[in-house]
Each structure stands twice: as C-alpha cells, then as structure tokens.
Scaffold this active site. Structure first.
Site, PDB file in Angstrom:
ATOM      1  N   PRO A  93      52.426  29.287  37.484  1.00  0.00           N
ATOM      2  CA  PRO A  93      51.782  28.963  38.753  1.00  0.00           C
ATOM      3  C   PRO A  93      51.831  30.134  39.738  1.00  0.00           C
ATOM      4  O   PRO A  93      52.794  30.907  39.737  1.00  0.00           O
ATOM      5  CB  PRO A  93      52.603  27.782  39.293  1.00  0.00           C
ATOM      6  CG  PRO A  93      53.878  27.783  38.539  1.00  0.00           C
ATOM      7  CD  PRO A  93      53.740  28.652  37.332  1.00  0.00           C
ATOM      8  N   ARG A 147      38.788  33.805  51.801  1.00  0.00           N
ATOM      9  CA  ARG A 147      38.556  32.586  51.017  1.00  0.00           C
ATOM     10  C   ARG A 147      37.527  31.634  51.632  1.00  0.00           C
ATOM     11  O   ARG A 147      36.726  31.057  50.879  1.00  0.00           O
ATOM     12  CB  ARG A 147      39.875  31.873  50.725  1.00  0.00           C
ATOM     13  CG  ARG A 147      40.810  32.704  49.839  1.00  0.00           C
ATOM     14  CD  ARG A 147      42.025  31.931  49.354  1.00  0.00           C
ATOM     15  NE  ARG A 147      41.677  30.872  48.430  1.00  0.00           N
ATOM     16  CZ  ARG A 147      41.628  29.592  48.733  1.00  0.00           C
ATOM     17  NH1 ARG A 147      41.925  29.179  49.943  1.00  0.00           N
ATOM     18  NH2 ARG A 147      41.275  28.716  47.837  1.00  0.00           N
ATOM     19  N   TYR A 156      34.756  31.041  48.934  1.00  0.00           N
ATOM     20  CA  TYR A 156      34.815  29.752  48.218  1.00  0.00           C
ATOM     21  C   TYR A 156      34.545  28.551  49.108  1.00  0.00           C
ATOM     22  O   TYR A 156      34.791  27.422  48.698  1.00  0.00           O
ATOM     23  CB  TYR A 156      36.218  29.519  47.627  1.00  0.00           C
ATOM     24  CG  TYR A 156      36.830  30.628  46.830  1.00  0.00           C
ATOM     25  CD1 TYR A 156      36.185  31.132  45.700  1.00  0.00           C
ATOM     26  CD2 TYR A 156      38.069  31.140  47.166  1.00  0.00           C
ATOM     27  CE1 TYR A 156      36.787  32.134  44.951  1.00  0.00           C
ATOM     28  CE2 TYR A 156      38.674  32.132  46.416  1.00  0.00           C
ATOM     29  CZ  TYR A 156      38.025  32.625  45.313  1.00  0.00           C
ATOM     30  OH  TYR A 156      38.621  33.611  44.566  1.00  0.00           O
ATOM     31  N   CYS A 189      31.398  41.511  61.621  1.00  0.00           N
ATOM     32  CA  CYS A 189      29.963  41.407  61.836  1.00  0.00           C
ATOM     33  C   CYS A 189      29.311  40.710  60.656  1.00  0.00           C
ATOM     34  O   CYS A 189      28.563  41.316  59.882  1.00  0.00           O
ATOM     35  CB  CYS A 189      29.387  42.794  62.075  1.00  0.00           C
ATOM     36  SG  CYS A 189      30.000  43.463  63.608  1.00  0.00           S
TER      37      CYS A 189
HETATM   38  C1  LIG Z   1      45.313  33.354  38.491  1.00  0.00           C
HETATM   39  C2  LIG Z   1      46.078  33.031  37.276  1.00  0.00           C
HETATM   40  C3  LIG Z   1      47.179  32.186  37.338  1.00  0.00           C
HETATM   41  C4  LIG Z   1      47.634  31.509  38.584  1.00  0.00           C
HETATM   42  O1  LIG Z   1      46.689  30.665  39.115  1.00  0.00           O
HETATM   43  P1  LIG Z   1      47.099  29.702  40.343  1.00  0.00           P
HETATM   44  O2  LIG Z   1      45.901  28.874  40.550  1.00  0.00           O
HETATM   45  O3  LIG Z   1      47.397  30.584  41.499  1.00  0.00           O
HETATM   46  O4  LIG Z   1      48.275  28.934  39.889  1.00  0.00           O
HETATM   47  C5  LIG Z   1      47.892  31.977  36.172  1.00  0.00           C
HETATM   48  N1  LIG Z   1      47.533  32.559  35.013  1.00  0.00           N
HETATM   49  C6  LIG Z   1      46.468  33.375  34.923  1.00  0.00           C
HETATM   50  C7  LIG Z   1      46.144  34.001  33.631  1.00  0.00           C
HETATM   51  C8  LIG Z   1      45.709  33.635  36.035  1.00  0.00           C
HETATM   52  O5  LIG Z   1      44.645  34.431  35.940  1.00  0.00           O
END
Ligand SMILES: *Cc1c(COP(=O)(O)O)cnc(C)c1O
Length: 445
Positions: A288, A327, A331, A358
């Site tokens: 994570p 973000r 997104y 801007c």
């Molecule tokens: C970005 C990523 C994560 C972590 O993603 P989260 O959404 O921040 O938990 C874990 N493993 C890989 C390979 C990623 O690219």
C-alpha cells in the site's frame, strides 16, 4: 481520519498548532504526521504480518518519498517499493536496507536496472520480456543471480478512476497471460542461471474501497500457478497482490477501512485456492502507498484574493494549487479543508478554493463550506499526504513548498522550501545568446 481537533480557535494536527506552523515555516506548506504513519504501519504489522505467517509488506514510495520517510519505514519494519532510479537513489542515500526494496516500473532503463543489481536490492518486478532480457544481461555482466517476480496483467480492472485502474487486459503494465507469452517468459527465466523467478505480482488499481478486483485477480493467478506447475514444473514461491487500498478524502467517500477488511478475504481466497489445487501457499506481499501516508498529510495555504461574483460564486484564492496538488485537475479528485485559524467557527458561507496558476482548471475545492473568510486566513487542505508532494511541479515557476514532519507537538523541516535560485539551478544560456543587445524591435519603442 479527519480529526478536526481544535485548540481555542486553531486547528491542531498531531498536537501541532497549524497556524503557528504556517507562521514558522511559511505557506504553502506540506505537513506530514509521523504518528499517523506509525499507526498505519502498526495496523499492518498486527493484522497482516503477525497474524499470517510468511508475509511481507512494502510501502509504495511513489505516494510520498523523502529520505526521512525512508527512515520511518525502515524503523517500522516495512519494505519499500520504488519505481525509478531516482526513488532507488533516495533509498540508497537514506541507507534503507537494500534487501527490503522492490523495484517496479513498466519501462526501466539499463542504468536503472544496473543500479538495482549493483546494490543487490531484494526483488525486481519484471514487467515485460524486453526487460527480462536486459536484466539477464546485466546480471551476467555483474556475475549475479537476481531474484525477480513477473508483473502480470490479470485482466481485471479496479472500480476507480480510469487513469488509476491498472489491471485490465488493455494496459501498458505487465505480461499478458496468453499461454504462449507467459510460458515463454517463465521458461526463459527457469533456463537462466542469472535469474531466479520467485513468483508473480499484480496491482489492479488505486483508491479502491472493495476487494472484488483483488479476488478476481487472485483467481486468475491461482489458475496460472496451477498451469505452470503442471506444464513446466514451476513452483510459485511468492505472490505480490499490490496496493490500492482507498482512503476517505471527503464525506462522499466511504470511511477508510482497516487492514482486515482487505487482507482477510485476500488471504482466505489464496489459502482455499491453494488447498483445492494442491499448491503450496506462497509468501504473500502487499504494497500500500496512499493508505499508509494519505491521511498523514495536510497542506497549509494562505488565502489571498477573495472574489465574489454576485449570484454566481465566491472564489477564495490560495498561494499554491495545481503545482503542489495536481490531483483535482488530473483526476477530478475531491478534498475537504478547514480554515485553520477559525476552526471553532460555524460554516456560514460557501466558497470555491482556487489555485494561483494561470489555468481555469486550477481549482482545489469546489463549494467548500467555511466560516466567513478573509484574506490572510490559513486554509488546511486535509488528506494530502499521498500523491501531492510526490507529484508536485514548478508550473508557472512556482517554487515547491517545504515539507514539515510533525510528531507529538514537535515539528521538523524535512524538505526545505525551494527558492527562486533553485528554479534556475540547472539552466544554461548558450554563448550566442549571452551577449545579445536587448532589442526594442518587437517590444515597442
Ligand atoms: C502505485 C502502486 C502501488 C501503490 O498504490 P496505492 O494506491 O498508493 O496503494 C503499489 N504497487 C504498485 C506496483 C504501484 O504501481
């Protein structure tokens, strides 16, 4: 974890008065709570690492990475995911234990892979056959045997924004599971004396609040493990199920889940699947990022211009925006915020928090309920710990904010605020432009 603690009138974050932080360190300012990171790591240790044998957890460092963060993750006993030479370099400079590093990425360069092999990092997560061949060459050159996992594309998407779903079949990430492609890659690794293929990795997406994509992906991997055992005699020793656990940004999101919500169904599915197919239970790894650090961060801004368009809306502008938090523009991500110096006052108006770039799209928060605001107020945008500092840019040549680490009322600078001279650090004026006569031709007499 939007703990809206107040002390008198001011918003308190990890026992620090955020208005004082703004005065001491200036704004915009990223504030990261060490204690909040620690408590997430404790949840992982208690409900995953200590509860289930043969497991590992790594922090996905792209969410937020500094050398101080490497130290915290080291102390908390987790591993570290990196996705570039720059992230790896940060970990090397912080003396992070190299055997706990996993290197991901869909297009690693020769130099990046060579750096990883030189430092004997724990695992390289190989994304494609091109990379496998390059890595084998590097390992041979250095006389080493490199432990790898294959990132596979399980063919399931995460239920999240299309830009952050990564596990679907039509993806730039991972090796497709067509029999001839995956078996070729596995056989090639088994035949190599410089590669040790330990197993597989998938990452289905980010900001997930349910576990169904993980479960579907696990079923796909279990089938793969079974087929590879039967066809090639390949034994999967390790399975990395990625990250993606979501956090609550605003009242519209579900509450942040704790580790068992994600982990228990994952472990249950793998255990059952292995039993049924007569496979040995592999080591399980999770990684994570957002879930560990997202709620540990806030961003402090000072309000400047406040523009009321009668019967339309009021824009309250902050001294940062898209460059320190892309973000919302990228997104449509939503955030909540508190007026830090009026934290005890009731909301009585609705304002839209605009960044200073801007770009019409540089809006941090639409329609935020706030007490009556005035220029000079301090705004604390919540849950900015992940993918803010790490995604920051110098757009409009805005210097990047400082980062302060807070813990139990103590505040330490971990990244200095950029100065104007830093912005020009690597700029060069070619000789033929160095002595030009300033012209009035185009600028008018
Ligand atoms: C970005 C990523 C994560 C972590 O993603 P989260 O959404 O921040 O938990 C874990 N493993 C890989 C390979 C990623 O690219």
């Amino acid at each position: 974890m939007n703990s809206k603690n107040i002390n008198g009138t001011n918003f308190i974050f990890d026992n620090c008065d955020t208005v004082e932080l703004a005065q001491t360190f200036g704004t915009p300012l990223y504030v990261i709570s060490e204690d909040r990171i620690k408590s997430k790591c404790e949840d992982i240790r208690k409900n995953f690492l200590m509860k289930y044998p043969n497991t590992k957890a790594a922090y996905a460092s792209k969410a937020f990475l500094t050398m101080a963060m490497c130290k915290i993750i080291d102390r908390e006993g987790l591993g570290l995911d990196v996705v570039s030479g720059g992230e790896l370099y940060t970990a090397i400079k912080a003396n992070f234990p190299m055997e706990r590093i996993m290197f991901h990425g869909s297009n690693k360069s020769y130099e990046e892979l060579a750096l990883a092999v030189t430092h004997n990092i724990g695992r390289i997560i190989v994304d494609n056959v091109y990379e496998l061949e390059m890595l084998e060459r590097i390992a041979k050159e250095q006389g080493k045997k490199v432990a790898i996992l294959f990132r596979i594309t399980p063919g399931v998407g995460g239920n999240t924004h299309e830009y952050i779903t990564t596990g679907q079949k039509d993806s730039k990430f991972g090796i497709p599971l067509e029999k001839e492609i995956i078996e070729y890659a596995v056989r090639k690794s088994m035949d190599s004396s410089n590669i040790h293929l330990k197993g597989f990795h998938f990452h289905v997406g980010s900001q997930l609040f349910e576990i169904s994509s993980h479960i579907l992906a696990i079923q796909v991997v279990l089938d793969l493990m079974k087929n590879l055992k039967e066809e090639l005699g390949f034994i999967t020793e390790e399975l990395n199920t990625g990250g993606g656990f979501g956090i609550q940004y605003t009242d519209e999101d579900e509450a942040t889940k704790s580790v068992p919500f994600f982990i228990d169904p994952i472990m249950e599915t793998i255990k059952e699947g292995c039993n049924e197919a007569n496979l040995d239970m592999p080591m399980i790894i999770i990684e994570p990022g957002r879930w560990i650090v997202g709620e540990a961060g806030i961003t402090l801004y000072t309000l400047g211009a406040i523009k009321e368009i009668p019967n339309v809306r009021t824009y309250a502008s902050v001294d940062g925006g898209l460059p320190d938090n892309p973000r919302p523009a990228l997104y449509k991500a939503k955030y909540d915020a508190i007026v830090a110096n009026k934290a005890n006052q009731k909301a009585e108006e609705v304002v839209t928090i605009a960044g200073k770039c801007c770009e019409t799209g540089d809006i941090l928060i639409w329609d935020l309920k706030v007490p009556k605001v005035t220029s000079g107020d301090i705004l604390a945008v919540l849950n900015t710990g992940a993918y803010n500092y790490s995604m920051a840019s110098n757009y409009n040549k805005l210097p990047r904010p400082a980062v302060v680490l807070v813990s139990q009322g103590d505040a330490q600078l971990i990244v200095e605020r950029e100065k104007y001279e830093h912005l020009l650090d690597r700029e060069v004026i070619p000789e033929h432009l160095d002595n030009i006569q300033s012209t009035k031709l185009t600028f008018g007499a």
